[in-house]
Design a protein around this motif. Sequence first.
Motif, short mmCIF file in Angstrom:
data_model
loop_
_atom_site.label_atom_id
_atom_site.label_comp_id
_atom_site.label_asym_id
_atom_site.label_seq_id
_atom_site.Cartn_x
_atom_site.Cartn_y
_atom_site.Cartn_z
N MET A 104 71.63 52.83 80.31
CA MET A 104 70.71 51.73 80.61
C MET A 104 69.33 52.26 80.98
SD MET A 104 73.24 49.18 82.76
CE MET A 104 71.94 48.00 83.07
N VAL A 105 69.30 53.40 81.70
CA VAL A 105 68.01 54.00 82.04
C VAL A 105 67.29 54.46 80.77
CG1 VAL A 105 66.89 55.93 83.23
CG2 VAL A 105 68.77 54.72 84.34
N LEU A 106 68.06 55.06 79.83
CA LEU A 106 67.45 55.49 78.57
C LEU A 106 66.99 54.30 77.75
CD1 LEU A 106 69.86 58.37 77.45
CD2 LEU A 106 67.70 58.54 78.66
N GLU A 107 67.78 53.20 77.77
CA GLU A 107 67.38 52.00 77.04
C GLU A 107 66.07 51.45 77.57
OE1 GLU A 107 70.66 49.36 77.41
OE2 GLU A 107 71.73 50.17 75.68
N ALA A 108 65.82 51.64 78.87
CA ALA A 108 64.57 51.16 79.47
C ALA A 108 63.38 52.00 79.04
CB ALA A 108 64.69 51.15 80.99
N GLY A 109 63.64 53.13 78.37
CA GLY A 109 62.56 53.95 77.84
C GLY A 109 62.24 55.20 78.62
N ASP A 110 63.01 55.51 79.65
CA ASP A 110 62.75 56.71 80.45
C ASP A 110 63.46 57.90 79.82
OD1 ASP A 110 62.14 58.57 82.31
OD2 ASP A 110 63.21 57.66 83.99
N LEU A 111 62.80 58.58 78.90
CA LEU A 111 63.39 59.72 78.21
C LEU A 111 63.31 61.00 79.02
CD1 LEU A 111 62.17 59.12 74.55
CD2 LEU A 111 64.39 58.56 75.56
N ASP A 112 62.66 60.95 80.19
CA ASP A 112 62.63 62.12 81.08
C ASP A 112 63.87 62.16 81.98
OD1 ASP A 112 60.19 63.12 80.18
OD2 ASP A 112 59.07 61.72 81.45
N TYR A 113 64.65 61.09 81.97
CA TYR A 113 65.85 61.01 82.81
C TYR A 113 66.95 61.88 82.21
CZ TYR A 113 69.78 59.03 85.40
OH TYR A 113 70.88 58.87 86.20
N GLU A 114 67.42 62.84 82.97
CA GLU A 114 68.45 63.77 82.47
C GLU A 114 69.84 63.24 82.77
OE1 GLU A 114 69.91 68.43 82.97
OE2 GLU A 114 68.23 67.64 84.15
N ILE A 115 70.69 63.22 81.76
CA ILE A 115 72.09 62.82 81.93
C ILE A 115 72.88 64.05 82.34
CG2 ILE A 115 74.12 61.85 80.80
CD1 ILE A 115 72.28 60.36 78.93
N LYS A 116 73.38 64.04 83.55
CA LYS A 116 74.13 65.18 84.06
C LYS A 116 75.59 65.07 83.65
CE LYS A 116 71.06 65.81 88.01
NZ LYS A 116 70.95 65.89 89.48
#
Length: 441
Positions: A191-203
């Motif tokens: 959902m964070v990626l869908e919001a457009g935050d591509l700097d958010y790392e999926i751990k």
Amino acid sequence: MKILKNFKSWLKKSRPKSKSIYVELLLLLLLAFGLAIGFFLAAYNLSSNYLDKYYSQIHYETKESKHYAARLQKYITQNNLQTTDKKDLDKWVLKQGILMVVIYKNDKVVYNRSGVAASSLEEEDLTSKDFQMTFADGKAAVYIEGIYPYRLYDLAFFTVIILSFILFFSVVMLGIRYQIKKIQKLSQDIMVLEAGDLDYEIKTKGYDEIATLATGLNEMRLSLKEQFKQKDELMDANAKMVTSLSHDIRTPLTSIMLYTEILKADPKDEEKRQAYLAKIAQKTQQLKTMSDRLFEYSLVNIEQDVELEKKGSFKEVFYDRLSDMSGYLFQQGFTVEPQFTATKGQVAVHETYITRIMDNLTSNIVKYADQNKPVKILTGENQQYIWLLFENKSQNKPSKIDSNQIGLENVKKMMRKMGGGCDIQAQTDLFTVILKFKRIK
């Protein structure tokens, strides 16, 4: 501490790189089952020992026998029973479930609910366990003995069984809950990626399919981020290119308009008219060159994939082209110093791109190079690339034609699409272009 760290390091290296959720679930079930079995054995053994200790207390059996004797006397009195009322007595004894009852009258067994022959009972001395009870037909001695701990042992057994099942179920549910939390966390990350935050790392944690999916999403995030970055850079480059080109086009266009107005004002002077017409033709040629470069730039950007149809040794691919280029530069008044070293590798190129690249480089040399200095063309190779180098001295007063360097930008793009690269080095008076072609053998 050092030994512990070494052990942890070895354990981490010995872990499998991937583990199926099915395997994790099986291991979870085995763990839960083992814990439940261990708890059952320990708890049942503890409860049995406690009950054994409790029932070994002094006078416990006597106390219980007196309790049941009192209940039996109450039943006899309420129903006015005689010692011969076998059915009514059987009904009460069977209801208790854990008793053996024998009734003596005049030292004879008149009622026996013990499973032992009456003759054997009469021979035994059971007077210490007799209770004197009053029946409708007189007094009689009643022997009562029971398996008193039986019910509590059964209760303890079934209680431990239930607790073991609860433990098994709880461990399984905790393991499943852990996996569900991982899925929920992954869903939140998406959902964070869908919001457009591509700097958010999926751990990622673990080695199962969920971890593999998280790793794949993270790699997709990085890929999208890189694509968007390249897109932004391309848009910025295009914007700068259009701005620069519009400025460069304005200069010859203004000159054409000025020369046209002069011709209109003084059309009779044939010498001036021819001179201005020549200048108009020159400026028009400049506009055509710019428009050709812009068309080529757009064409390179639109084409997604190219097929490298020309394969062979470096000499087979480039010898004729370099010979033609050297001959043309010689005609334009340049001195060419080729230094071709033998190369062993082979290359694959797109012929249309190679033609455009050679034309762009030739045009650049003619426009910007100093005719009094030689143009050097060198070849070489390393393990990854076979390269072609062009080096020339720049003019003291360089031409303004194509000052936006759109031709060189096209060269860079075409080389990248062929799997190679282009390095441009511009010093004070020395200009170098290195074309790097990827080796295929």
